[in-house]
Each structure stands twice: as C-alpha cells, then as structure tokens.
Write an enzyme that holds these catalytic residues in place. Structure first.
Site: not given
Ligand code: 8YV
Length: 321
Positions: A233, A262, A281
């Site tokens: 993360r 993000e 991601h």
C-alpha cells in the site's frame, strides 16, 4: 429474498451466481448518497477500492456481510464492522501468485531500467551500440529484503531464491519456517535488512503500525545503490521522503505499484524521475486472477450470509457475537 449491493463491476457469470441467491443492486460508488442509501437497504455488499466508513453504515441495520474483492482490507474500519456484527471477508489466496509476479516485474524493470530504456528506444535515441549510460544492475545473486513474509512475500521469496539465486532476508512479526527451509530465507531486524539488501520489498498490510514505516531514516539506512519495491500500500512509505531520497541519490531507484494517492497525480515528481518505475496498482490485475477474485468474493459473501463460511473471514470475532 436477500439484497446485495455491488459497487464493483462483476464478471457476468459471477453476477449470475449472486443473482441465484439474492437480488443484486449495482451501484456507482462515486454517487455517494445513492451508494449509502443502497447499503442501508441491503443484507450484503461486494466490491473493492472504495473506503467504507462507519458513518456510511449508520442506519444499515440489515447489513450482515461485506465482501472485499481484494486481500487488503484497509478501506474498512474492521473494529467498527465487528461492533456492528458485520462479517468482513477478503480474497487472500487466489491473487498471491499474480501479485508476486508483479512484484518481481518491478524488481527486474527497476534494476535493468526497462521502462526508461524502452522509452529511450521509442524516442529514437538508440543511435549507436549502448554503453555504461544504459547499464542497469544485476538481480541474480543479489540480496532481497522482504518486509512482511506472508503469502505474497513467500511467493516473492520463492521466485528470488529458486529463480534468481538471490539471498533472501525478511522481517515478520513471527518466523516463517517454511520460507526459511524452502528458500534459505533469514529472519533479521529491519535495521539489518535495510543496511544489507540490494532490493527492499514491502509486503505488509497497511495498518496504524505500518503507516510510513519507511521514511527518511529508513531510506538513509538503505544502501545507496539499493532499490525500494512497493506493491503493498502506498501509505507504508512516506512518499515525500521517498521523492527526496530518489532525487538526492540516497537510494538508486524505486519500483512502485501503489501510492499515497491513487490514481497518482499527473504532476507527481515521481513521474519525472528516470530512476522510478510507476505502475497503476496492477498487483493482481490479470484476467484470470481478477475473475478468480470476484468469484471467490461472491462465494465468500453468500457463505457469510447463509452462515456456512469458515475461511477468508477478516474479523472472526464477529462470529462470537
Ligand atoms: C486489488 C489489492 O486488485 O488485493 C488487494 O489488496 O490491492 C489488489 O489486489 C485492488 O484492491 C482492487 O481490487
């Protein structure tokens, strides 16, 4: 008939499976008020990548289970869900190998400057035989430090030790004897890992304890030719400190699949750095694995609603209520 809210698009066969068991309401989570209203009128929910706060659940008296299509569950207040008697499930195993592949692609791409040099070729800059200006660093035989030797960390260790003859160091709350036996992994303190590893790879969940666990002091403790790899993360790293460390040569580079914000803002300094590989991601993002995750999450949800689920439960204490 039970009602389920879905805030992530689902493969057709998975949606059909859910519809065999419940009425499924598909919502756009960006329509916040409609999303909250749908949660208040539901028995279960399924989705990912959206923060579900306690305030959003006030009034959701029917809600009995939430199923995240992810292994991470930092987008939930787990203690609050337990207090409310809501079961939270996740999809830990189905994504392990694909995510470990992503991690190793970041190791190779950042070490050998794959993205930077591919762009260089595309820009027509390759005009003569390459030289030291295009050299990267080796991966095989180097030392990989894995922070968090869980399922994904173990799969990364297997790739490193058995595939690339790397020495594997790790930190973890508890020993991982299986990884030590199979891959020669050595459990060390974080300080030793940072001082020794050529690649520092974060594989921890985001918790109050792991938030910003890699900041300026930890980056300074790394070798100057070391590379930071983060597919856990974004918030496990102090991103401002990382940007400074990358700019001033404290570390060689970074391979990043996750970020504090993000999508990563287009004006992020990270995107201007030649020593950074930035991915959107994509950890588990293959056709096969994302389908398996959605199917697993749907089965988790139905099992939680009918009281038959025994695995993949994040907050097992809720079963004691
Ligand atoms: C998910 C992830 O794909 O599983 C996780 O925790 O971060 C990714 O594998 C992402 O959360 C979207 O579902």
């Amino acid at each position: 008939m039970k009602k389920i809210v879905a805030w992530k698009s689902l493969p057709e066969d998975v949606l059909a499976y859910l519809q065999q068991h419940a009425e499924v309401v598909q919502v756009d989570a960006t329509q916040h008020e409609r999303f909250v209203a749908a949660l208040r009128d539901a028995d279960g929910g399924i989705g990912s990548s959206v923060k579900i706060t306690p305030a959003m659940l006030d009034g959701a008296s029917r809600l009995k289970a939430l199923s995240t299509i992810s292994v991470g569950f930092d987008q939930f207040d787990v203690d609050d869900l337990t207090r409310r008697g809501i079961v939270l499930t996740h999809t830990p195993d189905v994504l392990t190998e694909s995510t470990a592949d992503t991690v190793f692609s970041l190791i190779l791409a950042s070490a050998r400057r794959v993205v930077d040099l591919a762009n260089w070729v595309k820009a027509g800059e390759w005009k003569e035989s390459i030289g030291p200006a295009q050299f990267g660093v080796d991966v095989h035989g180097k030392t990989l430090g894995i922070v968090g030797m869980g399922r994904i960390g173990g799969a990364v260790a297997r790739r490193a030790a058995l595939g690339f003859n790397m020495r594997v160091l790790y930190t973890n709350r508890s020993p991982n004897p299986a990884a030590e036996k199979a891959y020669g992994a050595q459990r060390v303190e974080l300080a030793e890992l940072l001082a020794t590893a050529d690649f520092v790879c974060l594989q921890v969940p985001l918790t109050a304890e792991t938030k910003h666990m890699i900041g300026a002091p930890q980056l300074k403790a790394m070798k100057r030719d070391a590379i930071l790899i983060n597919a856990s993360r974004g918030a496990t790293v102090d991103e401002a400190a990382l940007i400074e460390a990358l700019a001033d040569g404290t570390i060689r580079g970074a391979g990043l699949d996750v970020f504090q914000t993000e999508p990563l803002p287009a004006d992020s300094p990270l995107l201007q750095m030649h020593n950074v590989v930035a991915l959107p991601h994509i950890g588990s993002a293959t056709h096969e694995t994302r389908h398996a995750m959605a199917k697993n999450a749907a089965e988790n949800l139905i099992g939680a609603l009918d009281g038959t689920l025994t695995g993949n439960i994040v907050n097992r204490d809720v079963l004691k209520k």
